[in-house]
Motif scaffolding. Structure first.
Motif, PDB file in Angstrom:
ATOM      1  N   LYS A 104      -3.525 -10.802  -4.999  1.00  0.00           N
ATOM      2  CA  LYS A 104      -4.698 -11.555  -4.549  1.00  0.00           C
ATOM      3  C   LYS A 104      -4.639 -12.997  -5.044  1.00  0.00           C
ATOM      4  CE  LYS A 104      -7.727  -7.505  -4.409  1.00  0.00           C
ATOM      5  NZ  LYS A 104      -8.876  -6.814  -5.052  1.00  0.00           N
ATOM      6  N   THR A 105      -4.174 -13.177  -6.274  1.00  0.00           N
ATOM      7  CA  THR A 105      -4.063 -14.520  -6.847  1.00  0.00           C
ATOM      8  C   THR A 105      -3.099 -15.379  -6.045  1.00  0.00           C
ATOM      9  OG1 THR A 105      -4.594 -13.763  -9.086  1.00  0.00           O
ATOM     10  CG2 THR A 105      -3.321 -15.808  -8.889  1.00  0.00           C
ATOM     11  N   TYR A 106      -1.932 -14.843  -5.715  1.00  0.00           N
ATOM     12  CA  TYR A 106      -0.930 -15.642  -5.002  1.00  0.00           C
ATOM     13  C   TYR A 106      -1.298 -15.831  -3.535  1.00  0.00           C
ATOM     14  CZ  TYR A 106       2.105 -16.695  -8.819  1.00  0.00           C
ATOM     15  OH  TYR A 106       2.599 -17.246  -9.969  1.00  0.00           O
ATOM     16  N   GLU A 107      -2.022 -14.911  -2.959  1.00  0.00           N
ATOM     17  CA  GLU A 107      -2.561 -15.143  -1.617  1.00  0.00           C
ATOM     18  C   GLU A 107      -3.595 -16.264  -1.659  1.00  0.00           C
ATOM     19  OE1 GLU A 107      -3.813 -11.196  -0.655  1.00  0.00           O
ATOM     20  OE2 GLU A 107      -1.928 -10.717   0.396  1.00  0.00           O
ATOM     21  N   ARG A 108      -4.393 -16.317  -2.735  1.00  0.00           N
ATOM     22  CA  ARG A 108      -5.353 -17.405  -2.895  1.00  0.00           C
ATOM     23  C   ARG A 108      -4.623 -18.747  -3.010  1.00  0.00           C
ATOM     24  NH1 ARG A 108      -7.431 -21.407  -2.999  1.00  0.00           N
ATOM     25  NH2 ARG A 108      -9.286 -22.191  -4.086  1.00  0.00           N
ATOM     26  N   LEU A 109      -3.422 -18.749  -3.553  1.00  0.00           N
ATOM     27  CA  LEU A 109      -2.629 -19.979  -3.661  1.00  0.00           C
ATOM     28  C   LEU A 109      -1.950 -20.352  -2.354  1.00  0.00           C
ATOM     29  CD1 LEU A 109      -0.916 -19.489  -7.148  1.00  0.00           C
ATOM     30  CD2 LEU A 109      -3.048 -20.677  -6.620  1.00  0.00           C
ATOM     31  N   GLY A 110      -2.106 -19.519  -1.329  1.00  0.00           N
ATOM     32  CA  GLY A 110      -1.576 -19.854  -0.005  1.00  0.00           C
ATOM     33  C   GLY A 110      -0.240 -19.241   0.326  1.00  0.00           C
ATOM     34  N   PHE A 111       0.190 -18.240  -0.432  1.00  0.00           N
ATOM     35  CA  PHE A 111       1.441 -17.559  -0.121  1.00  0.00           C
ATOM     36  C   PHE A 111       1.169 -16.321   0.727  1.00  0.00           C
ATOM     37  CE2 PHE A 111       2.467 -19.768  -4.107  1.00  0.00           C
ATOM     38  CZ  PHE A 111       3.631 -20.418  -3.732  1.00  0.00           C
ATOM     39  N   HIS A 112       1.928 -16.157   1.780  1.00  0.00           N
ATOM     40  CA  HIS A 112       1.917 -14.907   2.540  1.00  0.00           C
ATOM     41  C   HIS A 112       2.840 -13.925   1.826  1.00  0.00           C
ATOM     42  CE1 HIS A 112       2.426 -11.976   5.728  1.00  0.00           C
ATOM     43  NE2 HIS A 112       3.740 -12.140   5.604  1.00  0.00           N
ATOM     44  N   LEU A 113       2.356 -12.729   1.555  1.00  0.00           N
ATOM     45  CA  LEU A 113       3.132 -11.748   0.808  1.00  0.00           C
ATOM     46  C   LEU A 113       3.564 -10.592   1.701  1.00  0.00           C
ATOM     47  CD1 LEU A 113       1.075 -11.499  -2.520  1.00  0.00           C
ATOM     48  CD2 LEU A 113       3.027 -12.984  -1.997  1.00  0.00           C
ATOM     49  N   THR A 114       4.748 -10.078   1.411  1.00  0.00           N
ATOM     50  CA  THR A 114       5.247  -8.900   2.123  1.00  0.00           C
ATOM     51  C   THR A 114       4.438  -7.670   1.703  1.00  0.00           C
ATOM     52  OG1 THR A 114       6.851  -8.457   0.367  1.00  0.00           O
ATOM     53  CG2 THR A 114       7.585  -9.825   2.211  1.00  0.00           C
ATOM     54  N   PRO A 115       4.501  -6.600   2.496  1.00  0.00           N
ATOM     55  CA  PRO A 115       3.846  -5.354   2.079  1.00  0.00           C
ATOM     56  C   PRO A 115       4.392  -4.863   0.737  1.00  0.00           C
ATOM     57  CG  PRO A 115       4.467  -5.251   4.395  1.00  0.00           C
ATOM     58  CD  PRO A 115       5.096  -6.492   3.841  1.00  0.00           C
ATOM     59  N   ARG A 116       3.617  -4.050   0.067  1.00  0.00           N
ATOM     60  CA  ARG A 116       3.996  -3.522  -1.239  1.00  0.00           C
ATOM     61  C   ARG A 116       5.307  -2.744  -1.154  1.00  0.00           C
ATOM     62  NH1 ARG A 116       0.416  -2.571  -5.230  1.00  0.00           N
ATOM     63  NH2 ARG A 116      -0.175  -4.670  -4.551  1.00  0.00           N
ATOM     64  N   GLY A 117       6.228  -3.089  -2.050  1.00  0.00           N
ATOM     65  CA  GLY A 117       7.504  -2.394  -2.112  1.00  0.00           C
ATOM     66  C   GLY A 117       7.548  -1.453  -3.304  1.00  0.00           C
ATOM     67  N   HIS A 118       8.268  -0.345  -3.153  1.00  0.00           N
ATOM     68  CA  HIS A 118       8.405   0.655  -4.217  1.00  0.00           C
ATOM     69  C   HIS A 118       9.890   0.887  -4.465  1.00  0.00           C
ATOM     70  CE1 HIS A 118       4.092   1.928  -4.184  1.00  0.00           C
ATOM     71  NE2 HIS A 118       4.178   1.435  -2.950  1.00  0.00           N
ATOM     72  N   HIS A 119      10.386   0.392  -5.600  1.00  0.00           N
ATOM     73  CA  HIS A 119      11.800   0.529  -5.923  1.00  0.00           C
ATOM     74  C   HIS A 119      12.141   1.936  -6.399  1.00  0.00           C
ATOM     75  CE1 HIS A 119      11.557  -4.009  -6.835  1.00  0.00           C
ATOM     76  NE2 HIS A 119      12.260  -3.867  -5.729  1.00  0.00           N
ATOM     77  N   ALA A 143       6.968 -13.366  -1.839  1.00  0.00           N
ATOM     78  CA  ALA A 143       6.698 -14.546  -1.022  1.00  0.00           C
ATOM     79  C   ALA A 143       8.060 -15.060  -0.586  1.00  0.00           C
ATOM     80  CB  ALA A 143       5.931 -15.598  -1.816  1.00  0.00           C
ATOM     81  N   VAL A 144       8.467 -14.708   0.634  1.00  0.00           N
ATOM     82  CA  VAL A 144       9.808 -15.028   1.121  1.00  0.00           C
ATOM     83  C   VAL A 144       9.829 -16.464   1.626  1.00  0.00           C
ATOM     84  CG1 VAL A 144      11.634 -14.388   2.731  1.00  0.00           C
ATOM     85  CG2 VAL A 144      10.182 -12.613   1.727  1.00  0.00           C
ATOM     86  N   LEU A 145      10.784 -17.246   1.142  1.00  0.00           N
ATOM     87  CA  LEU A 145      10.890 -18.652   1.495  1.00  0.00           C
ATOM     88  C   LEU A 145      12.156 -18.863   2.327  1.00  0.00           C
ATOM     89  CD1 LEU A 145       9.795 -19.866  -2.033  1.00  0.00           C
ATOM     90  CD2 LEU A 145       8.357 -19.688   0.008  1.00  0.00           C
ATOM     91  N   GLY A 146      12.621 -20.095   2.406  1.00  0.00           N
ATOM     92  CA  GLY A 146      13.751 -20.370   3.287  1.00  0.00           C
ATOM     93  C   GLY A 146      15.025 -19.661   2.882  1.00  0.00           C
ATOM     94  N   THR A 147      15.511 -19.931   1.665  1.00  0.00           N
ATOM     95  CA  THR A 147      16.749 -19.310   1.194  1.00  0.00           C
ATOM     96  C   THR A 147      16.552 -18.553  -0.111  1.00  0.00           C
ATOM     97  OG1 THR A 147      17.415 -21.327   0.012  1.00  0.00           O
ATOM     98  CG2 THR A 147      18.170 -21.076   2.296  1.00  0.00           C
ATOM     99  N   ASN A 148      15.341 -18.549  -0.634  1.00  0.00           N
ATOM    100  CA  ASN A 148      15.040 -17.820  -1.861  1.00  0.00           C
ATOM    101  C   ASN A 148      13.637 -17.231  -1.744  1.00  0.00           C
ATOM    102  OD1 ASN A 148      13.436 -20.206  -2.463  1.00  0.00           O
ATOM    103  ND2 ASN A 148      15.291 -21.138  -3.299  1.00  0.00           N
ATOM    104  N   GLU A 202       9.016 -13.876  10.262  1.00  0.00           N
ATOM    105  CA  GLU A 202       7.569 -13.680  10.227  1.00  0.00           C
ATOM    106  C   GLU A 202       7.031 -13.645   8.801  1.00  0.00           C
ATOM    107  OE1 GLU A 202       9.387  -9.524  10.963  1.00  0.00           O
ATOM    108  OE2 GLU A 202       9.748 -11.610  11.557  1.00  0.00           O
ATOM    109  N   GLU A 203       7.900 -13.360   7.828  1.00  0.00           N
ATOM    110  CA  GLU A 203       7.466 -13.322   6.435  1.00  0.00           C
ATOM    111  C   GLU A 203       7.534 -14.698   5.774  1.00  0.00           C
ATOM    112  OE1 GLU A 203       6.044 -10.823   5.466  1.00  0.00           O
ATOM    113  OE2 GLU A 203       6.911  -9.027   6.383  1.00  0.00           O
ATOM    114  N   ARG A 204       8.134 -15.682   6.449  1.00  0.00           N
ATOM    115  CA  ARG A 204       8.341 -16.996   5.843  1.00  0.00           C
ATOM    116  C   ARG A 204       7.234 -17.985   6.166  1.00  0.00           C
ATOM    117  NH1 ARG A 204      14.598 -16.876   7.796  1.00  0.00           N
ATOM    118  NH2 ARG A 204      15.633 -16.983   5.776  1.00  0.00           N
ATOM    119  N   ARG A 205       6.226 -17.562   6.876  1.00  0.00           N
ATOM    120  CA  ARG A 205       5.160 -18.470   7.300  1.00  0.00           C
ATOM    121  C   ARG A 205       3.995 -18.369   6.308  1.00  0.00           C
ATOM    122  NH1 ARG A 205       7.250 -16.317  12.248  1.00  0.00           N
ATOM    123  NH2 ARG A 205       8.207 -17.981  13.486  1.00  0.00           N
ATOM    124  N   HIS A 206       3.800 -19.441   5.533  1.00  0.00           N
ATOM    125  CA  HIS A 206       2.812 -19.431   4.456  1.00  0.00           C
ATOM    126  C   HIS A 206       1.684 -20.417   4.751  1.00  0.00           C
ATOM    127  CE1 HIS A 206       5.535 -17.054   1.939  1.00  0.00           C
ATOM    128  NE2 HIS A 206       6.497 -17.800   2.450  1.00  0.00           N
TER     129      HIS A 206
END
Length: 269
Positions: A24-39, A48-53, A148-152
């Motif tokens: 919620k904090t990072y979404e408030r900062l304007g980052f689009h987040l991927t769905p929850r992952g379970h390793h 928060a997926v960016l261009g190359t990192n 679609e995950e890189r649009r913030h």
């Protein structure tokens, strides 16, 4: 054997057992987040997926006790991860250079389009007091870097800079030189693809970020700040408007560590 070339793959922000709040904090900062992952290792994440990192928010489920490498660290930036396309070769080259590395580790996590798989080569914990350094081989990069995950909402494009504070910066810089070759380190900086990692003394960190800086919490070495590039600083400013402690600095915007789960975030155009 040939040493690896330093290219930043992602950074890890340790959120311990508070991933819901961190997301919620990072979404408030304007980052689009991927769905929850379970390793398969027992940890959970959002990216928060960016261009190359990318920025990884990493935690454990409430009550989870298996990932001591998560729970034993304070909240905040605690992982710098470099790209590799061959974990075995990277392990052999680093070990041959006297870098204290652990054998490659394989794990995965289910995603909507399949199973994202990884192999990592980690440095031994005692080798890096500031946090965790490791290499990541993506067996399925197409499942991570999806357009679609890189649009913030804040326009974020990539990580330009990571800042590590240390009372003995030469120790970490010497380690980088062993990992990547002496030519990879210039002054207090490791160039890592499109990013840079600066190792500074605590006084330099305080001079740069003031009250917004990540506290030491009694540590002599800690990973302290990220500089994120945006396609539009005005757009980022609209998203961040009203955030407590937000400050303008040298043509950028600084989010204090207290508002970003223990990591100073600077946004620059």
């Amino acid at each position: 054997m040939t040493l690896p070339i330093p290219v930043l793959d992602h950074v890890v922000i340790n959120v311990r057992d508070q991933l819901d709040e961190a997301a919620k904090t990072y979404e408030r900062l304007g980052f689009h987040l991927t769905p929850r992952g379970h390793h398969t290792l027992g940890s959970i994440n959002n990216l928060a997926v960016l261009g190359t990192n990318y920025i990884e928010l990493l935690g454990v489920p409430p009550g989870g006790a298996g990932r001591t490498d998560v729970l034993d660290w304070p909240q905040g930036l605690n992982g710098l991860v470099f790209k590799t396309f061959d974990a075995d070769a990277t392990h052999a080259a680093l070990a041959g250079a006297g870098v204290p590395v652990l054998p490659p580790q394989s794990f995965s996590r289910p995603v909507a389009d399949g199973n994202a798989a990884f192999r990592t080569v980690r440095l031994e914990r005692d080798a890096v007091p500031a946090g965790r350094l490791f290499f990541c081989e993506h067996a399925t990069p197409q499942l991570v870097w999806q357009d679609e995950e890189r649009r913030h909402p804040n326009g974020a494009l990539g990580i330009d800079r990571a800042v590590v504070a240390s009372t003995r910066p030469e120790a970490l810089l010497d380690l980088f030189a062993r990992m990547f070759g002496a030519g990879a380190v210039e002054g207090g900086t490791l160039r890592a693809g499109l990013s840079r990692i600066d190792v500074v003394e605590p006084g330099q960190l305080a001079a740069e970020y003031g009250d917004a800086a990540t506290p030491a919490y009694g540590r002599a070495d800690w990973m302290a700040a990220l500089v994120v590039r945006t396609r539009s600083l005005a757009r980022a400013g609209e998203v961040l408007r009203g955030l407590p402690g937000l400050a303008e600095r040298g043509g950028g915007l600084v989010v204090p560590a207290s508002q970003a789960f223990g990591t100073t975030i600077e946004v620059r155009g």
